[in-house]
Write an enzyme that holds these catalytic residues in place. Structure first.
Site, PDB file in Angstrom:
ATOM      1  N   HIS A  84      32.943  66.336   6.905  1.00  0.00           N
ATOM      2  CA  HIS A  84      33.511  65.886   8.183  1.00  0.00           C
ATOM      3  C   HIS A  84      32.342  65.551   9.103  1.00  0.00           C
ATOM      4  O   HIS A  84      31.228  66.044   8.922  1.00  0.00           O
ATOM      5  CB  HIS A  84      34.429  66.970   8.759  1.00  0.00           C
ATOM      6  CG  HIS A  84      35.745  67.027   8.032  1.00  0.00           C
ATOM      7  ND1 HIS A  84      36.895  66.442   8.528  1.00  0.00           N
ATOM      8  CD2 HIS A  84      36.082  67.540   6.827  1.00  0.00           C
ATOM      9  CE1 HIS A  84      37.878  66.625   7.656  1.00  0.00           C
ATOM     10  NE2 HIS A  84      37.416  67.285   6.622  1.00  0.00           N
ATOM     11  N   CYS A 119      41.479  68.959   9.785  1.00  0.00           N
ATOM     12  CA  CYS A 119      42.381  69.974   9.253  1.00  0.00           C
ATOM     13  C   CYS A 119      43.071  70.668  10.417  1.00  0.00           C
ATOM     14  O   CYS A 119      42.413  71.078  11.377  1.00  0.00           O
ATOM     15  CB  CYS A 119      41.581  70.978   8.426  1.00  0.00           C
ATOM     16  SG  CYS A 119      42.580  72.355   7.848  1.00  0.00           S
ATOM     17  N   HIS A 179      32.189  66.656   0.551  1.00  0.00           N
ATOM     18  CA  HIS A 179      33.307  66.302   1.444  1.00  0.00           C
ATOM     19  C   HIS A 179      32.833  66.681   2.854  1.00  0.00           C
ATOM     20  O   HIS A 179      32.893  67.840   3.238  1.00  0.00           O
ATOM     21  CB  HIS A 179      34.541  67.095   1.008  1.00  0.00           C
ATOM     22  CG  HIS A 179      35.747  66.953   1.872  1.00  0.00           C
ATOM     23  ND1 HIS A 179      36.904  66.311   1.461  1.00  0.00           N
ATOM     24  CD2 HIS A 179      36.026  67.389   3.127  1.00  0.00           C
ATOM     25  CE1 HIS A 179      37.821  66.365   2.416  1.00  0.00           C
ATOM     26  NE2 HIS A 179      37.319  67.025   3.440  1.00  0.00           N
ATOM     27  N   ASN A 216      36.819  62.855   8.842  1.00  0.00           N
ATOM     28  CA  ASN A 216      35.881  62.751   7.720  1.00  0.00           C
ATOM     29  C   ASN A 216      34.852  61.682   8.031  1.00  0.00           C
ATOM     30  O   ASN A 216      35.065  60.831   8.888  1.00  0.00           O
ATOM     31  CB  ASN A 216      36.633  62.311   6.463  1.00  0.00           C
ATOM     32  CG  ASN A 216      37.517  63.392   5.926  1.00  0.00           C
ATOM     33  OD1 ASN A 216      38.663  63.496   6.327  1.00  0.00           O
ATOM     34  ND2 ASN A 216      36.993  64.202   5.051  1.00  0.00           N
ATOM     35  N   ARG A 258      45.552  61.415   2.920  1.00  0.00           N
ATOM     36  CA  ARG A 258      45.833  62.849   3.008  1.00  0.00           C
ATOM     37  C   ARG A 258      45.052  63.476   4.181  1.00  0.00           C
ATOM     38  O   ARG A 258      45.623  63.722   5.238  1.00  0.00           O
ATOM     39  CB  ARG A 258      45.472  63.508   1.667  1.00  0.00           C
ATOM     40  CG  ARG A 258      46.028  64.912   1.476  1.00  0.00           C
ATOM     41  CD  ARG A 258      45.235  65.994   2.170  1.00  0.00           C
ATOM     42  NE  ARG A 258      43.836  66.066   1.767  1.00  0.00           N
ATOM     43  CZ  ARG A 258      42.940  66.824   2.380  1.00  0.00           C
ATOM     44  NH1 ARG A 258      43.276  67.563   3.406  1.00  0.00           N
ATOM     45  NH2 ARG A 258      41.684  66.827   1.989  1.00  0.00           N
ATOM     46  N   ASP A 259      43.767  63.663   4.021  1.00  0.00           N
ATOM     47  CA  ASP A 259      42.985  64.323   5.080  1.00  0.00           C
ATOM     48  C   ASP A 259      43.037  63.492   6.368  1.00  0.00           C
ATOM     49  O   ASP A 259      43.124  64.029   7.470  1.00  0.00           O
ATOM     50  CB  ASP A 259      41.534  64.493   4.612  1.00  0.00           C
ATOM     51  CG  ASP A 259      40.777  65.576   5.370  1.00  0.00           C
ATOM     52  OD1 ASP A 259      41.125  65.828   6.533  1.00  0.00           O
ATOM     53  OD2 ASP A 259      39.845  66.167   4.811  1.00  0.00           O
TER      54      ASP A 259
HETATM   55  P1  HMG Z   1      53.318  80.903   3.245  1.00  0.00           P
HETATM   56  O1  HMG Z   1      54.139  80.765   4.493  1.00  0.00           O
HETATM   57  O2  HMG Z   1      52.443  82.089   3.104  1.00  0.00           O
HETATM   58  O3  HMG Z   1      54.155  80.725   1.882  1.00  0.00           O
HETATM   59  O4  HMG Z   1      52.431  79.597   3.165  1.00  0.00           O
HETATM   60  P2  HMG Z   1      55.577  81.043   1.419  1.00  0.00           P
HETATM   61  O5  HMG Z   1      55.518  81.035  -0.066  1.00  0.00           O
HETATM   62  O6  HMG Z   1      56.086  82.262   2.141  1.00  0.00           O
HETATM   63  O7  HMG Z   1      56.448  79.767   1.884  1.00  0.00           O
HETATM   64  C1  HMG Z   1      56.888  79.536   3.185  1.00  0.00           C
HETATM   65  C2  HMG Z   1      57.857  78.374   3.182  1.00  0.00           C
HETATM   66  O8  HMG Z   1      57.193  77.171   2.752  1.00  0.00           O
HETATM   67  C3  HMG Z   1      59.016  78.572   2.195  1.00  0.00           C
HETATM   68  O9  HMG Z   1      60.130  77.861   2.739  1.00  0.00           O
HETATM   69  C4  HMG Z   1      58.556  77.856   0.960  1.00  0.00           C
HETATM   70  O10 HMG Z   1      59.605  77.408   0.144  1.00  0.00           O
HETATM   71  C5  HMG Z   1      57.810  76.675   1.544  1.00  0.00           C
HETATM   72  P3  HMG Z   1      61.400  78.683   3.342  1.00  0.00           P
HETATM   73  O11 HMG Z   1      61.852  79.579   2.246  1.00  0.00           O
HETATM   74  O12 HMG Z   1      60.845  79.438   4.523  1.00  0.00           O
HETATM   75  O13 HMG Z   1      62.367  77.571   3.708  1.00  0.00           O
HETATM   76  N1  HMG Z   1      56.741  76.221   0.657  1.00  0.00           N
HETATM   77  C6  HMG Z   1      56.571  74.946   0.267  1.00  0.00           C
HETATM   78  N2  HMG Z   1      57.271  73.823   0.522  1.00  0.00           N
HETATM   79  C7  HMG Z   1      56.820  72.686  -0.065  1.00  0.00           C
HETATM   80  N3  HMG Z   1      55.708  72.624  -0.852  1.00  0.00           N
HETATM   81  C8  HMG Z   1      54.986  73.727  -1.113  1.00  0.00           C
HETATM   82  C9  HMG Z   1      55.424  74.953  -0.545  1.00  0.00           C
HETATM   83  N4  HMG Z   1      54.946  76.199  -0.600  1.00  0.00           N
HETATM   84  C10 HMG Z   1      55.759  76.965   0.137  1.00  0.00           C
HETATM   85  N5  HMG Z   1      53.889  73.650  -1.881  1.00  0.00           N
HETATM   86  C11 HMG Z   1      51.196  77.946   1.941  1.00  0.00           C
HETATM   87  C12 HMG Z   1      51.468  79.424   2.122  1.00  0.00           C
HETATM   88  C13 HMG Z   1      49.959  77.798   1.072  1.00  0.00           C
HETATM   89  C14 HMG Z   1      52.381  77.286   1.286  1.00  0.00           C
HETATM   90  C15 HMG Z   1      50.960  77.323   3.340  1.00  0.00           C
HETATM   91  O14 HMG Z   1      49.979  78.084   3.996  1.00  0.00           O
HETATM   92  C16 HMG Z   1      50.538  75.890   3.275  1.00  0.00           C
HETATM   93  O15 HMG Z   1      51.287  75.003   2.872  1.00  0.00           O
HETATM   94  N6  HMG Z   1      49.283  75.596   3.706  1.00  0.00           N
HETATM   95  C17 HMG Z   1      48.774  74.282   3.665  1.00  0.00           C
HETATM   96  C18 HMG Z   1      47.710  74.133   4.672  1.00  0.00           C
HETATM   97  C19 HMG Z   1      47.133  72.744   4.598  1.00  0.00           C
HETATM   98  O16 HMG Z   1      47.722  71.829   4.043  1.00  0.00           O
HETATM   99  N7  HMG Z   1      45.944  72.568   5.181  1.00  0.00           N
HETATM  100  C20 HMG Z   1      45.281  71.312   5.185  1.00  0.00           C
HETATM  101  C21 HMG Z   1      44.761  70.925   3.851  1.00  0.00           C
HETATM  102  S1  HMG Z   1      43.252  71.752   3.436  1.00  0.00           S
HETATM  103  C22 HMG Z   1      42.035  70.811   4.190  1.00  0.00           C
HETATM  104  O17 HMG Z   1      42.326  69.953   4.983  1.00  0.00           O
HETATM  105  C23 HMG Z   1      40.616  71.083   3.810  1.00  0.00           C
HETATM  106  C24 HMG Z   1      40.019  70.014   2.902  1.00  0.00           C
HETATM  107  O18 HMG Z   1      40.110  68.726   3.478  1.00  0.00           O
HETATM  108  C25 HMG Z   1      38.550  70.344   2.632  1.00  0.00           C
HETATM  109  C26 HMG Z   1      37.814  70.619   3.946  1.00  0.00           C
HETATM  110  O19 HMG Z   1      37.626  69.703   4.768  1.00  0.00           O
HETATM  111  O20 HMG Z   1      37.464  71.790   4.101  1.00  0.00           O
HETATM  112  C27 HMG Z   1      40.739  69.973   1.539  1.00  0.00           C
HETATM  113 MG    MG Z   2      38.761  67.916   4.887  1.00  0.00          MG
END
Ligand code: HMG
Ligand code: MG
Length: 302
Positions: free
Chosen positions: A209, A240, A207, A249, A15-16
């Protein structure tokens, strides 16, 4: 506090490790990665992420990855779920644990999940309730716990506040995440000591990085705070998309080497992990970022 005698490593490379890759990694390679990690003895693998494919195209094949892997009994397969849409897909795909991910920094919360911290907690409430109702494990990740790419310094109190909110939501585990790898051991101790004052240390993970090369030192510091769960990624893959300048990481090989030197058990086959790190790096056409992995590989080749 004496260091724990056993540590759980959560392997986050599928994933990450992959979410920030520019070129789409074929689904069968992702599946093979998860299966190889399972065979190497990881008790918990973060397999993929049910997020919007518009935001993170690399994770668009989450359902196919979950359907394609060989499920090894006893392993916790975790996935990220930012909202109910993600949760429902994760539940249907048979995830064991869902991860809600928020931040201790307002600016990062907006960039990463397009809402404020308070809005994110409100959005997580139904996900948490549904996870509990479905009998799934629930984990909460706190990004920017040691610093933010947009806001800079993050107060310890902000990290503690999110940890308490996650606890109230029923999280089984809470990740203190250094998203951009800026933390140093003394600060890690301060943050971990403050969080473990309000949450059982057995539920807290680190966690880290490795952007500034501090992650192994930060893990050693967190062990002194009684932390016994760490996230790591083979070959140091990761980053990210919404954390500018952040690199991978901490490399799993480096963490295992550290823990072995401290006689801390993980149940994971170090040599197999070195192989996986080298194999995955070759797949991505780059040299592994793991110092220990590369050292072992060079020694083998000599
Ligand atoms: P948004 O644009 O505000 O949400 O995104 P929305 O509800 O308006 O949805 C927009 C579109 O996405 C729509 O499609 C939804 O259906 C679709 P459209 O109608 O335009 O065709 N949608 C989805 N599709 C599939 N699965 C879903 C989903 N949700 C909405 N779950 C949202 C808000 C949270 C969805 C968006 O900002 C998002 O997906 N963000 C993810 C960001 C991400 O993955 N970042 C990396 C992971 S976090 C990380 O790496 C940190 C970590 O490692 C810890 C660290 O190191 O700090 C964990
Ligand atoms: Mg991370």
């Amino acid at each position: 506090m004496p260091a724990p005698s056993r540590v759980k490593i959560v392997e986050v490379s599928p994933r990450d490790g992959l979410q920030n890759e520019k070129d789409f990694v074929p689904t069968d390679v992702k599946i093979e990665l998860v299966n190889r990690l399972a065979a190497a003895g990881f008790p918990n693998i973060e397999a993929t992420s049910f997020v919007s494919p518009k935001w993170v195209p690399q994770m668009a094949d989450a359902a196919q990855v979950m359907a394609g892997i060989d499920r090894k009994p006893g392993i916790i397969y975790s996935v990220l779920t930012p909202n109910m849409k993600g949760f429902e897909a994760a539940r249907d795909a048979g995830a064991d644990e869902v991860v809600i991910f928020g931040a201790a920094s307002e600016a990062f919360s907006q960039k990463n999940i397009n809402c404020s911290i308070a809005e994110s907690i409100a959005r997580f409430e139904p996900v948490a309730a549904a996870a509990k109702a479905a009998g799934l494990r629930l984990r909460g990740s706190i990004s920017c716990a040691l610093g933010c790419p947009y806001q800079g310094e993050v107060p310890v109190a902000a990290v503690v506040d999110v940890a308490q909110r996650y606890l109230a939501l029923g999280c089984d585990e809470i990740d203190v995440a250094d998203t951009i790898g800026v933390g140093t051991p003394r600060r890690v101790r301060q943050v971990m000591d403050a969080v473990t004052a309000v949450v059982d240390p057995a539920r807290i993970s680190g966690h880290f990085h490795d952007t500034y090369g501090q992650a192994v030192g930060n893990i050693a510091a967190a062990l002194d705070s009684g932390i016994a769960i760490f996230h790591a990624s083979v070959a140091g893959l990761g980053g990210c998309p919404y954390a500018k300048g952040a690199t991978g990481n901490v490399a799993t090989e480096d963490v295992l080497y550290l823990l072995r030197g401290m006689d801390i058990d993980t149940g994971i086959d170090f040599d197999a992990v070195v192989d996986i790190g080298q194999w995955m790096s070759a797949n991505l056409h780059r040299k592994s970022s793991s110092r220990a992995g590369n050292a072992v590989a060079a020694k083998r080749a000599a």
